[in-house]
Design a protein around this motif. Structure first.
Motif, mmCIF file in Angstrom:
data_model
loop_
_atom_site.group_PDB
_atom_site.id
_atom_site.type_symbol
_atom_site.label_atom_id
_atom_site.label_comp_id
_atom_site.label_asym_id
_atom_site.label_seq_id
_atom_site.Cartn_x
_atom_site.Cartn_y
_atom_site.Cartn_z
ATOM 1 N N SER A 92 0.847 -1.187 0.000
ATOM 2 C CA SER A 92 0.000 0.000 0.000
ATOM 3 C C SER A 92 0.880 1.233 0.000
ATOM 4 N N ALA A 93 0.268 2.393 -0.236
ATOM 5 C CA ALA A 93 1.013 3.651 -0.238
ATOM 6 C C ALA A 93 0.151 4.742 0.362
ATOM 7 N N LEU A 94 0.794 5.689 1.054
ATOM 8 C CA LEU A 94 0.109 6.833 1.639
ATOM 9 C C LEU A 94 0.826 8.103 1.192
ATOM 10 N N LEU A 95 0.072 9.076 0.715
ATOM 11 C CA LEU A 95 0.621 10.351 0.274
ATOM 12 C C LEU A 95 0.376 11.368 1.376
ATOM 13 N N LEU A 96 1.450 11.941 1.932
ATOM 14 C CA LEU A 96 1.362 12.668 3.193
ATOM 15 C C LEU A 96 1.742 14.140 3.057
ATOM 16 N N VAL A 97 1.064 14.942 3.866
ATOM 17 C CA VAL A 97 1.425 16.337 4.099
ATOM 18 C C VAL A 97 1.624 16.498 5.599
ATOM 19 N N ASP B 51 -6.007 9.758 -0.167
ATOM 20 C CA ASP B 51 -4.547 9.706 -0.260
ATOM 21 C C ASP B 51 -3.985 8.352 0.165
ATOM 22 N N PHE B 52 -4.849 7.369 0.333
ATOM 23 C CA PHE B 52 -4.448 6.010 0.701
ATOM 24 C C PHE B 52 -4.685 5.114 -0.512
ATOM 25 N N VAL B 53 -3.642 4.467 -1.024
ATOM 26 C CA VAL B 53 -3.739 3.595 -2.196
ATOM 27 C C VAL B 53 -3.457 2.169 -1.747
ATOM 28 N N PHE B 54 -4.409 1.268 -1.977
ATOM 29 C CA PHE B 54 -4.252 -0.135 -1.588
ATOM 30 C C PHE B 54 -5.232 -0.961 -2.408
ATOM 31 N N TYR B 55 -5.398 -2.243 -2.083
ATOM 32 C CA TYR B 55 -6.161 -3.149 -2.937
ATOM 33 C C TYR B 55 -7.610 -2.738 -3.101
ATOM 34 N N ASN B 56 -8.208 -2.042 -2.138
ATOM 35 C CA ASN B 56 -9.590 -1.599 -2.264
ATOM 36 C C ASN B 56 -9.714 -0.211 -2.869
ATOM 37 N N GLN B 57 -8.627 0.497 -3.042
ATOM 38 C CA GLN B 57 -8.607 1.851 -3.597
ATOM 39 C C GLN B 57 -7.339 1.950 -4.440
ATOM 40 N N PRO B 58 -7.342 1.305 -5.629
ATOM 41 C CA PRO B 58 -6.077 0.996 -6.305
ATOM 42 C C PRO B 58 -5.424 2.125 -7.089
ATOM 43 N N ALA B 59 -6.004 3.325 -7.125
ATOM 44 C CA ALA B 59 -5.373 4.402 -7.883
ATOM 45 C C ALA B 59 -5.608 5.735 -7.198
ATOM 46 N N HIS B 60 -4.576 6.567 -7.136
ATOM 47 C CA HIS B 60 -4.714 7.923 -6.609
ATOM 48 C C HIS B 60 -5.279 8.829 -7.696
ATOM 49 N N SER B 61 -6.084 9.808 -7.305
ATOM 50 C CA SER B 61 -6.751 10.673 -8.278
ATOM 51 C C SER B 61 -5.766 11.451 -9.143
#
Length: 427
Positions: free
Chosen positions: A32-37, A46-56
Motif C-alpha cells: 500500500s502507499a500513503l501520500l502525506l502532508v 490519499d491512501f492507495v491499496f487493494y480496495n482503492q487501487p489508484a490515486h486521483s
C-alpha cells in the motif's frame, strides 16, 4: 540498503516491488502507499491499496500480485512527476494476512526504473517479529529532488492501525447501541406570570451539515468451498472495469509421479497458460475472449470484455489479465472465466495458480485453485451470472479432462452447455 539509509531517485517513473518467499503456512501480504502532508493524509483518498487501487492524481497505482518459482511480488507504480506539490512524502507500507511479518521469509522492497527495469534501491528486512503492518520505505522531497529512505518499522495492529495512525477513517463493524434508560419525570417549579410579547421573527434554518465521506473499507473477499459465491454489488463492485488476474508458479517436488511432472514443467521455458472467457450476452449473442485466434474482445463495445495480452512465459509479474466493463453489467447473462494449458505442461498438477477479481470500486475477490489430481489441461475458474442487475461470482475451480481429439475450449463448452461451434485456431 541498511535501515535508515537513503539514496537519490534519478528518475520519476518507478516500479516498486514488495517481495517474499512463499511456502505452506506463510501469511499473505499486501502493499500500500500513503501520500502525506506534514506526516498525515489530507483525506482518505490519499491512501492507495487493494480496495482503492489508484490515486486521483495518477501518481500512484496498485498493480497487484505476481508469483514465480516460490517468489511472490506485490507491485505499486509510482510517477513522482505527478505527485502534487503539497505532498511531501509517499510512504510504501505492507500489511499481512494470516500471521505476522516475522513469519514472512525474505521480505524486501525494490525500487526499479519503470522504463529500463534497472534497480535503483533495495531494502531487505531481517528483523520483523510480531508486526502485522510494516512501513518498508518512503519517497521524500529534499531541495527540489526526490530521495528514497529504508524504514523497516511496523505495527502489531495491522492495516487498520497503520491507516488510522496516518489519519485514515476506517470503516468499523456496527456495534449494538446501548439501551436507553426511560425518561424520568421531574416536578418543575411554577414560573411567575410574564407579560406576553410579540413572537420573534423565525430564524433562518441552519444549513444541513455536509455528509461525511465514506470511510475506507479494508475488507477482502476470499472464495472457498464453504463460501463459494459473492454478490458484486454487495461488495461495492458496481461500475468501472473489473480486472481478472491469473498468476501461477511451478511447485517442485521430489518423489513420485508428481515430481517427474514437476521437474519436466520446471525445465520448460515455454510454459504457457491462457486466460479465457466464454460469454453470453442478454441479447443472446455468445462468444469467446482468448489469445487463440487473436480474439481479444473489446471493453467499450460488445462483448465489454477485453484480454489485455498474452503472457507466454509465466515470468511476467502481472500474469494474465482480462477486464470486464461493469458499466454494462446488465448486458451480461453469464461469463465463464477459464484457463487452458497452451503448451509446456500436460496437466495442472504441480502448478499453483491464484485468481483475483479486482473491481475498480469494492473489495477484491480472490481464490486459489485446488491441487489437480487428474490429467487436466483446462480449468473452469469462475462463473459470473447476471441476476436482476447484479452480478454473482461463483467459484468453480473445476478441472476438466478433454477426450481424445477434443479441444479444451470445446470441453468447457460441453460442460457448461454454451452450444458454440468451434474451429481449429492458433496464435
Amino acid at each position: 540498503m541498511p535501515k535508515g539509509s537513503n539514496v537519490p531517485v534519478p528518475t520519476t517513473a518507478l516500479r516498486v516491488e514488495m517481495g517474499w518467499r512463499s511456502a505452506p503456512g506463510v501469511p499473505d501480504a499486501d502493499a500500500s502507499a500513503l501520500l502525506l502532508v506534514s506526516g498525515r493524509v489530507r483525506s482518505d483518498s490519499d491512501f492507495v491499496f487493494y480496495n482503492q487501487p489508484a490515486h486521483s492524481s495518477g501518481a500512484v497505482r496498485y498493480e497487484g500480485k505476481g508469483s514465480q518459482g516460490g517468489q511472490v511480488t506485490d507491485t505499486l507504480l509510482v510517477d513522482l512527476a505527478r505527485v502534487e506539490p503539497a505532498i511531501e512524502t509517499v510512504v510504501v507500507a505492507a500489511s499481512s494476512d494470516g500471521g505476522s511479518f516475522g513469519q514472512v521469509p525474505g521480505l524486501y522492497i525494490r525500487v526499479l526504473d519503470g522504463q529500463r527495469g534497472t534497480e535503483i534501491a533495495r531494502y531487505d528486512s531481517a528483523d520483523a517479529t510480531v508486526e502485522t503492518a510494516f512501513v518498508l520505505g518512503e519517497f521524500y522531497r529534499r531541495q527540489g529532488a526526490w530521495k528514497f529512505r529504508a524504514i523497516g518499522q511496523g505495527y502489531s495492529s495491522g492495516l487498520e492501525g497503520l491507516a488510522t495512525d496516518y489519519g485514515i477513517t476506517v470503516d468499523e463493524p456496527q456495534r449494538a447501541a446501548a439501551p436507553v434508560a426511560p425518561p424520568v419525570t421531574a416536578r418543575q417549579p411554577v414560573a411567575p406570570p410574564v407579560t406576553a410579547r410579540p413572537p420573534a421573527p423565525p430564524a433562518m434554518p441552519p444549513a444541513p451539515p455536509a455528509a461525511p465521506p465514506a470511510p475506507v473499507r479494508l475488507t477482502k473477499v476470499t472464495l472457498t468451498k464453504e463460501t463459494p459465491s459473492v454478490s458484486l454489488s454487495k461488495q461495492g463492485g458496481v461500475s468501472g472495469a473489473m480486472r481478472v488476474n491469473l498468476n501461477w508458479e511451478v511447485r517442485k517436488q521430489f518423489s513420485g509421479w508428481g515430481s517427474k511432472l514437476g521437474r519436466a514443467v520446471a525445465m520448460h521455458a515455454d510454459l504457457d497458460l491462457d486466460l479465457c472467457a466464454l460469454y453470453e450476452l442478454s441479447d443472446g449473442r455468445k462468444g469467446v475472449v482468448q489469445a487463440l485466434g487473436n480474439a481479444y474482445g473489446a471493453l467499450h463495445q460488445p462483448p465489454f470484455i477485453h484480454l489485455d495480452g498474452d503472457d507466454r512465459t509465466g515470468a511476467v509479474a502481472s500474469g494474465e489479465n482480462l477486464s470486464i466493463n461493469l458499466d454494462h453489467k446488465q448486458s451480461f447473462r453469464r461469463i465463464l472465466i477459464f484457463v487452458t494449458i497452451y503448451e509446456g505442461a500436460r496437466s495442472f498438477a504441480d502448478l499453483h495458480a491464484t485468481v483475483t477479481l479486482q473491481p475498480l470500486n469494492g473489495a477484491p475477490i480472490d481464490f486459489s485453485l485446488d491441487e489437480c489430481t487428474v490429467p487436466s489441461t483446462v480449468c473452469a475458474l469462475a462463473l459470473i451470472t447476471g441476476n436482476a442487475g447484479d452480478l454473482i461470482v461463483q467459484r468453480e475451480a473445476r478441472y476438466l479432462v478433454p477426450e481424445r481429439g477434443v479441444s479444451p475450449q470445446r470441453t468447457v463448452d460441453y460442460a457448461y452447455g454454451w452450444g458454440m461451434d468451434w474451429t481449429p485456431g492458433r496464435k
